[in-house]
Design a protein around this motif. Structure first.
Motif, PDB file in Angstrom:
ATOM      1  N   PHE A   1       0.829  -1.204   0.000  1.00 55.63           N
ATOM      2  CA  PHE A   1       0.000   0.000   0.000  1.00 55.63           C
ATOM      3  C   PHE A   1       0.862   1.253   0.000  1.00 55.63           C
ATOM      4  O   PHE A   1       0.500   2.269  -0.589  1.00 55.63           O
TER       5      PHE A   1
ATOM      6  N   ILE B   1      -5.442  -2.760  -3.467  1.00 58.31           N
ATOM      7  CA  ILE B   1      -6.116  -1.740  -2.652  1.00 58.31           C
ATOM      8  C   ILE B   1      -5.531  -0.375  -2.956  1.00 58.31           C
ATOM      9  O   ILE B   1      -6.249   0.614  -3.118  1.00 58.31           O
TER      10      ILE B   1
ATOM     11  N   PHE C   1      -7.492   2.814  -4.683  1.00 57.68           N
ATOM     12  CA  PHE C   1      -7.774   3.971  -3.831  1.00 57.68           C
ATOM     13  C   PHE C   1      -7.866   5.269  -4.640  1.00 57.68           C
ATOM     14  O   PHE C   1      -8.648   6.158  -4.318  1.00 57.68           O
TER      15      PHE C   1
ATOM     16  N   LEU D   1     -11.415   5.991  -5.787  1.00 58.30           N
ATOM     17  CA  LEU D   1     -12.479   6.050  -4.792  1.00 58.30           C
ATOM     18  C   LEU D   1     -13.314   7.314  -4.983  1.00 58.30           C
ATOM     19  O   LEU D   1     -14.544   7.278  -4.924  1.00 58.30           O
TER      20      LEU D   1
ATOM     21  N   LEU E   1     -12.321  -1.611  -2.265  1.00 57.81           N
ATOM     22  CA  LEU E   1     -12.924  -2.211  -1.074  1.00 57.81           C
ATOM     23  C   LEU E   1     -13.110  -3.726  -1.190  1.00 57.81           C
ATOM     24  O   LEU E   1     -13.054  -4.425  -0.186  1.00 57.81           O
TER      25      LEU E   1
ATOM     26  N   LEU F   1      -7.123   0.301   5.430  1.00 56.69           N
ATOM     27  CA  LEU F   1      -8.434  -0.100   4.942  1.00 56.69           C
ATOM     28  C   LEU F   1      -9.536   0.573   5.763  1.00 56.69           C
ATOM     29  O   LEU F   1     -10.540   1.048   5.194  1.00 56.69           O
TER      30      LEU F   1
ATOM     31  N   ILE G   1      -9.754   4.024   4.477  1.00 54.69           N
ATOM     32  CA  ILE G   1     -10.461   4.111   3.192  1.00 54.69           C
ATOM     33  C   ILE G   1     -11.966   3.981   3.403  1.00 54.69           C
ATOM     34  O   ILE G   1     -12.772   4.707   2.816  1.00 54.69           O
ATOM     35  N   LEU G   2     -12.342   3.061   4.304  1.00 55.74           N
ATOM     36  CA  LEU G   2     -13.758   2.858   4.611  1.00 55.74           C
ATOM     37  C   LEU G   2     -14.369   4.127   5.196  1.00 55.74           C
ATOM     38  O   LEU G   2     -15.480   4.537   4.816  1.00 55.74           O
TER      39      LEU G   2
ATOM     40  N   ILE H   1     -13.345   7.168   4.699  1.00 57.51           N
ATOM     41  CA  ILE H   1     -13.457   8.168   3.627  1.00 57.51           C
ATOM     42  C   ILE H   1     -14.702   7.899   2.798  1.00 57.51           C
ATOM     43  O   ILE H   1     -15.489   8.797   2.501  1.00 57.51           O
ATOM     44  N   GLN H   2     -14.904   6.605   2.449  1.00 56.43           N
ATOM     45  CA  GLN H   2     -16.084   6.249   1.648  1.00 56.43           C
ATOM     46  C   GLN H   2     -17.366   6.622   2.389  1.00 56.43           C
ATOM     47  O   GLN H   2     -18.292   7.184   1.821  1.00 56.43           O
TER      48      GLN H   2
ATOM     49  N   ILE I   1     -17.191  10.702   1.109  1.00 57.94           N
ATOM     50  CA  ILE I   1     -17.844  10.558  -0.188  1.00 57.94           C
ATOM     51  C   ILE I   1     -19.334  10.317  -0.011  1.00 57.94           C
ATOM     52  O   ILE I   1     -20.157  10.898  -0.700  1.00 57.94           O
TER      53      ILE I   1
ATOM     54  N   TYR J   1      -8.888  15.127   3.170  1.00 56.04           N
ATOM     55  CA  TYR J   1      -7.538  15.223   2.614  1.00 56.04           C
ATOM     56  C   TYR J   1      -6.824  16.444   3.164  1.00 56.04           C
ATOM     57  O   TYR J   1      -7.359  17.545   3.128  1.00 56.04           O
TER      58      TYR J   1
ATOM     59  N   VAL K   1      -2.978   7.705   3.690  1.00 54.59           N
ATOM     60  CA  VAL K   1      -4.329   7.675   3.136  1.00 54.59           C
ATOM     61  C   VAL K   1      -4.939   9.069   3.117  1.00 54.59           C
ATOM     62  O   VAL K   1      -5.521   9.490   2.116  1.00 54.59           O
TER      63      VAL K   1
END
Lengths: 314, 327
Positions: free
Chosen positions: A251, A267, A271, A274, A283, B124, B127-128, B130-131, B135, B165, B269
């Motif tokens: 990553f 991943i 990203f 996304l 995901l 991860l 990222i989750l 952020i989603q 978003i 960000y 991230v």
């Protein structure tokens, strides 16, 4: 211990059926579920070239027109690509299966290396004692206080800075096995040393010494078989850790290149998409990774409880 | 002073190991001292310069590398301290609860959650988050025509819109130190990264506090406090927790490297402009001096943290004798 003739397996099977191990296995539904999921995931990863609908490394099979298709259950998705496609039009299911194969291979390779180094040094430290023991234990202390994940990241950074990104990309699998293998050995060394210290006080070791066996023979033929069960438990959790470390390195861009992605690099590359709404590219490989690691971790918990009834502090 | 000296010697050994790595990297790629000197002389010169806090200039920024590290440090510290605070606020009650009601429903949920949390890489989770919160998710598993379906769909969907960000516009405090703590907008930028980092620290600390509490609750002095008729709340939160937190502190200090790695991943991230992001950029730019300076500064912080924790331990736990023996 009574010896059974090797040609007749039935008594072995009966003994296994009546053991504490089998009893716990039959009682614990979660452990069996985890084992089933793990077998399926590992099997799917190993058989990727035969199971995957397409070959993600083969540029001829990629259609750019099909890029960023969602999974089939989302509006716009097709059953031609069950889990959708990525930004280059590669089939996600195929990429994930091939990626999992890379991740699992690196995980096993790294743990094999860790075990070789860790068990060797652990046996030596526990059996020799004295200054050898002190030196090896100081080394593990230093290594552990730097933390294995940070060591792996720094090692990856150093190698990449020293040899350049292109070289690193070419030998990524070997590099990752070396980096993860050499940064996580202290767990094995400590466990083996602790077990060896308990074993060397027993009579059979004394007897072997009296018979004049060489140290190497006593360590490998007498001590090693008796410290195998903690090694087995540690190996399970170390494989999960190695897969996680590989994902983290990939990553960060210190792992597998995007031409031969592991789960971590999938991943990472997903990203970037996304923000444009293509959540599945990042995901779904993430979900695969979590389920894989979670099932190994839960099985390890079960294994630890079963093989060592005295509860460890976690 | 046996205990302290032994611990100090060990942390200094760690620092020595880091300095050897830094020296090897620098000496191999950007030798500062001509090669006619012996390797020992070159190492000693490197170490002497490091002790004077002179790490040379960064090749990319054309400024002293240490200044760059100092400039990026506050962002990392603010992120780390916020998530450490979040972690402690949640981990202490959850750890105590799961220890005193190990069979309760909430305790089982906590342990299941921590098993998932430990198996979930921090990037991860990030990222989750952020989603979900930057978003937004719009799901329609239930029939949207009906009242209950629309309500359930709205319940499961999220709006997004949270800043995810960078740091936004941090407020200037002093020198090269900018802070996110002084405005609501700044705290908003901090919320998602800090939650992601806290989510990976939380399972570790809940398990740790639970294990220590379970052990302490078995001890004689807790039984005595019960026999004396003290209230359970006082026993749990004053008598037991105080002693359970001591090992938690040490192990927390020993996890310094792991926490630094998690912070680095979180920063990547969220593009949080801290030390971790600077470190990764310096790899991409082959900025060897900055990379080595980062390693040395992290090593320095590791040594200082460990010494401070040891001193605290000495002060909090009078059983640790200065001669190095523990009863």
């Amino acid at each position: 211990m009574k010896r059974f003739p090797t040609t007749r397996l039935a008594p072995h099977w009966q003994r296994l059926q009546g053991s504490h191990f089998a009893y716990r296995w039959r009682r614990d539904r979660l452990a069996r579920l985890c084992a089933l999921i793990l077998t399926l995931l590992l099997g799917a990863a190993l058989l990727a070239p035969w199971l995957a609908p397409s070959n993600p490394y083969d540029l001829a099979q990629i259609r750019l027109l099909d890029s960023e298709l969602p999974p089939f259950w989302v509006a716009g998705g097709t059953t031609a690509h069950w889990l959708g496609t990525d930004a280059q039009g590669r089939d996600m299911l195929s990429s994930i299966l091939y990626g999992a194969r890379v991740s699992v291979a690196i995980g096993f390779g790294a743990v094999l290396l860790q075990a070789l180094v860790g068990i060797g040094l652990g046996l030596l430290a526990g059996f020799r004692g004295g200054s050898v023991d002190a030196l090896i234990m100081r080394l593990t202390d230093i290594q552990l206080s730097l933390s294995t994940l940070m060591t792996a990241i720094v090692a990856g950074a150093v190698v990449k800075a020293a040899f350049g990104g292109a070289f690193y990309g070419d030998y990524a699998v070997l590099m990752l096995v070396l980096i993860i293998g050499l940064s996580e050995w202290p767990q094995f060394a400590r466990t083996v040393r602790a077990s060896v210290l308990a074993e060397t006080r027993k009579d059979y070791v004394e007897a072997a010494r009296t018979l004049g066996f060489s140290h190497r023979r006593i360590m490998l033929r007498h001590l090693l078989p008796n410290v195998l069960s903690p090694i087995l438990v540690i190996s399970a959790v170390q494989i999960a850790n190695a897969i996680m470390t590989e994902a983290a390195l990939s990553f960060l861009g210190l792992g597998m290149p995007e031409t031969q992605p592991s789960l971590g690099s999938l991943i990472k590359s997903g990203f970037d998409y996304l923000q444009s709404g293509s959540w599945w590219i990042t995901l779904i490989p993430g979900l695969f990774l979590v389920v894989l690691v979670l099932s190994i971790n839960l099985l390890e918990d079960w294994l630890r409880d079963t093989m060592n009834p005295r509860r460890y502090k976690d | 002073m046996g205990f302290l000296l032994r611990r100090l010697a060990q942390t200094l050994l760690v620092m020595g190991a880091i300095s050897v790595i830094g020296f090897a990297l620098l000496d191999g790629l950007e030798p500062a001292v001509p090669a006619e000197h012996s390797i020992w002389q070159r190492y000693l010169q490197f170490a002497a310069a490091a002790l004077r806090l002179d790490f040379g200039d960064s090749a990319f920024f054309h400024e002293p590398a240490l200044d760059i590290v100092v400039r990026y440090l506050p962002a990392t510290l603010e992120l780390f301290m916020t998530s450490a605070l979040l972690t402690l606020l949640l981990a202490i009650p959850l750890g105590v609860y799961t220890a005193i009601r190990p069979r309760g429903l909430l305790a089982r949920c906590c342990l299941a959650g921590s098993a998932i949390g430990i198996s979930m890489p921090v990037f991860l989770t990030a990222i989750l988050l952020i989603q979900l919160f930057a978003i937004g998710v719009n799901v329609t598993p239930f029939p949207p025509g009906t009242d209950w379906g629309a309500w359930l769909n709205a319940l499961l969907s999220t709006d997004g819109g949270m800043p995810a960000y960078g740091r936004g516009n941090p407020v200037h405090v002093w020198g090269s130190w900018y802070t996110n703590f002084s405005t609501w907008q700044g705290l908003g930028y901090l919320l998602l990264p800090a939650s992601a980092l806290a989510s990976v620290m939380l399972p570790l600390f809940v398990r740790l506090i639970r294990a220590e509490m379970l052990e302490v609750l078995e001890s004689d002095y807790v039984k005595f406090a019960r026999a004396k008729g003290l209230s359970s709340a006082r026993i749990y939160f004053v008598h037991a927790l105080k002693n359970a937190l001591l090992p938690v502190m040490t192990i927390g200090g020993m996890q310094f490297g792991t926490l630094a790695a998690y912070t680095l991943l979180t920063e990547t991230v969220f593009q949080w402009p801290g030390l971790g992001l600077m470190f990764l950029d310096s790899i991409e730019r082959s900025d060897i001096r900055l990379l080595v300076t980062y390693l040395m500064v992290m090593g320095g912080i590791l040594v200082v943290t460990n010494v401070v924790i040891d001193l605290l331990y000495l002060w909090l736990d009078p059983r640790i004798q200065l001669n190095g023996r523990t009863p």
